[in-house]
Design a protein around this motif. Structure first.
Motif, PDB file in Angstrom:
ATOM      1  N   ALA A   1      -7.081  -3.169  55.159  1.00  0.00           N
ATOM      2  CA  ALA A   1      -7.106  -3.784  56.490  1.00  0.00           C
ATOM      3  C   ALA A   1      -8.560  -3.850  56.943  1.00  0.00           C
ATOM      4  CB  ALA A   1      -6.271  -2.981  57.475  1.00  0.00           C
ATOM      5  N   PHE A   2      -9.075  -5.060  57.064  1.00  0.00           N
ATOM      6  CA  PHE A   2     -10.443  -5.275  57.525  1.00  0.00           C
ATOM      7  C   PHE A   2     -10.395  -5.564  59.018  1.00  0.00           C
ATOM      8  CE2 PHE A   2     -10.664  -6.084  53.028  1.00  0.00           C
ATOM      9  CZ  PHE A   2     -11.877  -5.521  52.675  1.00  0.00           C
ATOM     10  N   TYR A   3     -11.123  -4.761  59.788  1.00  0.00           N
ATOM     11  CA  TYR A   3     -11.130  -4.852  61.249  1.00  0.00           C
ATOM     12  C   TYR A   3     -12.474  -5.333  61.747  1.00  0.00           C
ATOM     13  CZ  TYR A   3      -6.929  -1.977  61.489  1.00  0.00           C
ATOM     14  OH  TYR A   3      -5.656  -1.494  61.370  1.00  0.00           O
ATOM     15  N   LYS A   4     -12.425  -5.942  62.903  1.00  0.00           N
ATOM     16  CA  LYS A   4     -13.642  -6.306  63.619  1.00  0.00           C
ATOM     17  C   LYS A   4     -13.504  -5.697  65.004  1.00  0.00           C
ATOM     18  CE  LYS A   4     -16.448 -10.220  63.457  1.00  0.00           C
ATOM     19  NZ  LYS A   4     -16.543 -11.605  63.079  1.00  0.00           N
ATOM     20  N   LYS A   5     -14.558  -5.056  65.474  1.00  0.00           N
ATOM     21  CA  LYS A   5     -14.523  -4.481  66.812  1.00  0.00           C
ATOM     22  C   LYS A   5     -14.896  -5.532  67.839  1.00  0.00           C
ATOM     23  CE  LYS A   5     -14.692   0.394  66.658  1.00  0.00           C
ATOM     24  NZ  LYS A   5     -15.442   1.588  66.651  1.00  0.00           N
TER      25      LYS A   5
ATOM     26  N   MET B   1     -21.281  -3.589  53.072  1.00  0.00           N
ATOM     27  CA  MET B   1     -20.216  -4.208  53.833  1.00  0.00           C
ATOM     28  C   MET B   1     -20.829  -4.967  54.986  1.00  0.00           C
ATOM     29  SD  MET B   1     -16.916  -2.580  55.864  1.00  0.00           S
ATOM     30  CE  MET B   1     -16.590  -1.443  54.604  1.00  0.00           C
ATOM     31  N   SER B   2     -20.172  -6.025  55.319  1.00  0.00           N
ATOM     32  CA  SER B   2     -20.593  -6.769  56.499  1.00  0.00           C
ATOM     33  C   SER B   2     -20.636  -5.796  57.672  1.00  0.00           C
ATOM     34  CB  SER B   2     -19.592  -7.890  56.773  1.00  0.00           C
ATOM     35  OG  SER B   2     -19.864  -8.487  57.999  1.00  0.00           O
ATOM     36  N   HIS B   3     -21.706  -5.828  58.437  1.00  0.00           N
ATOM     37  CA  HIS B   3     -21.903  -4.824  59.477  1.00  0.00           C
ATOM     38  C   HIS B   3     -20.851  -4.866  60.571  1.00  0.00           C
ATOM     39  CE1 HIS B   3     -25.591  -3.525  57.708  1.00  0.00           C
ATOM     40  NE2 HIS B   3     -26.027  -4.771  57.664  1.00  0.00           N
ATOM     41  N   ASP B   4     -20.197  -5.999  60.734  1.00  0.00           N
ATOM     42  CA  ASP B   4     -19.231  -6.086  61.817  1.00  0.00           C
ATOM     43  C   ASP B   4     -17.801  -5.811  61.363  1.00  0.00           C
ATOM     44  OD1 ASP B   4     -19.221  -8.371  60.330  1.00  0.00           O
ATOM     45  OD2 ASP B   4     -19.081  -9.739  62.028  1.00  0.00           O
TER      46      ASP B   4
END
Length: 93
Positions: free
Chosen positions: A60-64, A1-4
């Motif tokens: 739901a894909f989240y970005k911090k 997965m994309s790290h972010d």
């Protein structure tokens, strides 16, 4: 997965597409937070806020953000219909 990106998966126990999604993610060793809307009405409320519906499975894909606050960058409803896009977001081949 994309790290972010972080993934939260909203499901119901009676949903076969949900079970297929969980099996797939587990087989790929993808980390995700499982939210069973059948068990907890707070998850159902979250699901409606994120997707505007009660349809599952919902990815739901989240970005911090800088201060740890998360924001939804992508929400996909349904597994089979969105499998290719989910794979791309997870950076799977």
């Amino acid at each position: 997965m994309s790290h972010d990106l972080e993934l939260e998966l909203y499901t119901r126990p009676t949903c076969s597409d949900c079970q297929a999604a969980k099996e797939y993610l587990n087989a790929q060793n993808i980390k995700y937070v499982h939210k069973n809307v059948g068990e907890d009405e707070r998850f159902e409320k979250e699901l409606k806020e994120i997707s505007g519906s009660r349809i599952v499975p919902s990815f739901a894909f989240y970005k911090k953000g800088i201060f740890g606050k998360k924001r939804v960058v992508k929400n996909l409803i349904g597994f089979e219909n969105n499998k290719e896009e989910i794979k791309q977001l997870l950076r799977l081949k």
